[in-house]
Design a protein around this motif. Structure first.
Motif, PDB file in Angstrom:
ATOM      1  N   ALA A   1      82.687  24.957  23.170  1.00  0.00           N
ATOM      2  CA  ALA A   1      82.932  25.839  22.032  1.00  0.00           C
ATOM      3  C   ALA A   1      81.716  25.875  21.108  1.00  0.00           C
ATOM      4  CB  ALA A   1      84.163  25.381  21.258  1.00  0.00           C
ATOM      5  N   PHE A   2      81.107  24.723  20.885  1.00  0.00           N
ATOM      6  CA  PHE A   2      79.934  24.662  20.017  1.00  0.00           C
ATOM      7  C   PHE A   2      78.787  25.482  20.587  1.00  0.00           C
ATOM      8  CE2 PHE A   2      75.825  22.661  19.054  1.00  0.00           C
ATOM      9  CZ  PHE A   2      75.776  22.916  17.693  1.00  0.00           C
ATOM     10  N   GLU A   3      78.523  25.334  21.877  1.00  0.00           N
ATOM     11  CA  GLU A   3      77.427  26.082  22.506  1.00  0.00           C
ATOM     12  C   GLU A   3      77.686  27.587  22.437  1.00  0.00           C
ATOM     13  OE1 GLU A   3      74.637  25.012  23.444  1.00  0.00           O
ATOM     14  OE2 GLU A   3      74.809  22.901  23.947  1.00  0.00           O
ATOM     15  N   VAL A   4      78.927  27.987  22.679  1.00  0.00           N
ATOM     16  CA  VAL A   4      79.277  29.417  22.635  1.00  0.00           C
ATOM     17  C   VAL A   4      79.104  29.959  21.222  1.00  0.00           C
ATOM     18  CG1 VAL A   4      81.197  31.045  22.810  1.00  0.00           C
ATOM     19  CG2 VAL A   4      80.807  29.372  24.633  1.00  0.00           C
ATOM     20  N   ILE A   5      79.590  29.212  20.233  1.00  0.00           N
ATOM     21  CA  ILE A   5      79.475  29.644  18.836  1.00  0.00           C
ATOM     22  C   ILE A   5      78.022  29.695  18.405  1.00  0.00           C
ATOM     23  CG2 ILE A   5      79.970  28.968  16.451  1.00  0.00           C
ATOM     24  CD1 ILE A   5      82.622  27.766  17.528  1.00  0.00           C
ATOM     25  N   LEU A   6      77.254  28.670  18.758  1.00  0.00           N
ATOM     26  CA  LEU A   6      75.848  28.617  18.373  1.00  0.00           C
ATOM     27  C   LEU A   6      75.071  29.798  18.949  1.00  0.00           C
ATOM     28  CD1 LEU A   6      73.631  26.885  16.954  1.00  0.00           C
ATOM     29  CD2 LEU A   6      73.232  25.798  19.170  1.00  0.00           C
ATOM     30  N   ASN A   7      75.260  30.068  20.245  1.00  0.00           N
ATOM     31  CA  ASN A   7      74.552  31.178  20.878  1.00  0.00           C
ATOM     32  C   ASN A   7      74.984  32.518  20.298  1.00  0.00           C
ATOM     33  OD1 ASN A   7      73.198  29.397  22.555  1.00  0.00           O
ATOM     34  ND2 ASN A   7      74.622  29.628  24.253  1.00  0.00           N
ATOM     35  N   GLY A   8      76.292  32.677  20.089  1.00  0.00           N
ATOM     36  CA  GLY A   8      76.794  33.931  19.539  1.00  0.00           C
ATOM     37  C   GLY A   8      76.287  34.182  18.126  1.00  0.00           C
ATOM     38  N   CYS A   9      76.320  33.151  17.295  1.00  0.00           N
ATOM     39  CA  CYS A   9      75.838  33.293  15.924  1.00  0.00           C
ATOM     40  C   CYS A   9      74.338  33.578  15.887  1.00  0.00           C
ATOM     41  CB  CYS A   9      76.150  32.029  15.117  1.00  0.00           C
ATOM     42  SG  CYS A   9      77.888  31.873  14.649  1.00  0.00           S
ATOM     43  N   ALA A  10      73.571  32.954  16.778  1.00  0.00           N
ATOM     44  CA  ALA A  10      72.129  33.193  16.819  1.00  0.00           C
ATOM     45  C   ALA A  10      71.832  34.649  17.170  1.00  0.00           C
ATOM     46  CB  ALA A  10      71.469  32.251  17.814  1.00  0.00           C
ATOM     47  N   LEU A  11      72.533  35.203  18.160  1.00  0.00           N
ATOM     48  CA  LEU A  11      72.341  36.605  18.518  1.00  0.00           C
ATOM     49  C   LEU A  11      72.700  37.513  17.344  1.00  0.00           C
ATOM     50  CD1 LEU A  11      73.844  36.613  22.128  1.00  0.00           C
ATOM     51  CD2 LEU A  11      71.426  36.939  21.528  1.00  0.00           C
ATOM     52  N   PHE A  12      73.769  37.159  16.627  1.00  0.00           N
ATOM     53  CA  PHE A  12      74.200  37.975  15.487  1.00  0.00           C
ATOM     54  C   PHE A  12      73.211  37.892  14.329  1.00  0.00           C
ATOM     55  CE2 PHE A  12      76.506  37.732  11.354  1.00  0.00           C
ATOM     56  CZ  PHE A  12      76.731  39.098  11.198  1.00  0.00           C
TER      57      PHE A  12
END
Length: 264
Positions: free
Chosen positions: A159-170
């Motif tokens: 979950a952390f990796e998914v959130i981190l990557n998603g937030c970085a793209l945003f």
């Protein structure tokens, strides 16, 4: 394998959404086109994925499973419910990445690697994946140590990796939000306008707004810069000392940390 599929599916979905948003409603007019920059940024991302897959790609998730089997780490030693363990793991891992980001700016040897990210003279969602492979690997070793020390649940790591990557793209997106939405969202999350300041060519602005997901750390540790000196649509992006290298290709970025470093 499933961990990698989930991460890639979410990454691709958010990337396509952000790319479309940037195309139809860009915040800034770019001086360097997508054709000039995207092959380099995405090429570096593909290289990083390949390097990680054949080396330590799933190390954090595997470390979480190993820590659970061995009952190692803080949350395996404390009698806390699983939901609380997951929530605290997400919070503490995000704080740890914030701290790592500060170290990348303040430790000269680390900055040599991190400057690859800041060498982009424009700012869009592909900037989020513009990292040197050695920095990616160092970050993974750091996360593995944290995961074991915390005893983070495997689901929390994914979950952390998914959130981190998603937030970085945003928050690297060349997009803008309505002022009211921007103001309220920034109380919780790092927004594109907030993170764009971090990519300013001005040193005092580059050394601010280190958060990737949660904005609270910058406010709490007084590294928050609410507004750049120049308007967001006019501010200079990148590093002044690398402006003569606007056409740095993939190989140029890979050797950049090993070139003579000019003072920031």
């Amino acid at each position: 394998m499933m961990e990698a599929i989930v991460r890639f599916a979410v990454f691709l979905g958010i990337f396509l959404l952000m790319a479309a948003w940037e195309l139809y409603r860009p915040k800034r007019r770019l001086s360097l086109s997508r054709q000039q920059r995207w092959p380099v940024n995405l090429g570096l991302a593909v290289l990083n994925v390949g390097v990680m897959r054949i080396s330590i790609g799933a190390a954090a998730w595997l470390a979480a499973n190993w820590a659970a089997e061995q009952q190692l780490g803080l949350f395996h030693a404390l009698p806390v419910p699983q939901w609380l363990s997951i929530a605290l793991s997400l919070l503490l891992l995000d704080l740890a990445i914030y701290a790592q980001h500060i170290a990348a700016h303040r430790w000269r040897w680390f900055w040599r690697l991190h400057q690859v990210h800041h060498s982009d003279l424009e700012f869009d969602t592909t900037t989020a994946v513009r990292f040197h492979p050695l920095e990616i690997m160092l970050s993974m070793f750091y996360k593995v140590a944290l995961v074991v020390l915390l005893g983070a649940e495997p689901v929390a790591v994914i979950a952390f990796e998914v959130i981190l990557n998603g937030c970085a793209l945003f928050n690297h997106g060349n997009v803008g939000l309505p002022p009211v939405v921007e103001r309220w969202l920034r109380f919780g999350l790092v927004t594109p306008d907030m993170h764009r300041i971090h990519h300013s060519a001005l040193r005092q602005e580059t050394d601010s707004n280190y958060g990737f997901s949660l904005s609270c750390w910058d406010r709490l540790f007084k590294t928050y810069c609410p507004q750049a000196q120049s308007p967001q649509t006019e501010m200079t992006i990148g590093l002044y000392e690398l402006r003569d290298n606007a056409e740095l290709g993939l190989m140029g970025l890979l050797v950049l940390p090993f070139r003579r470093l000019r003072d920031r």
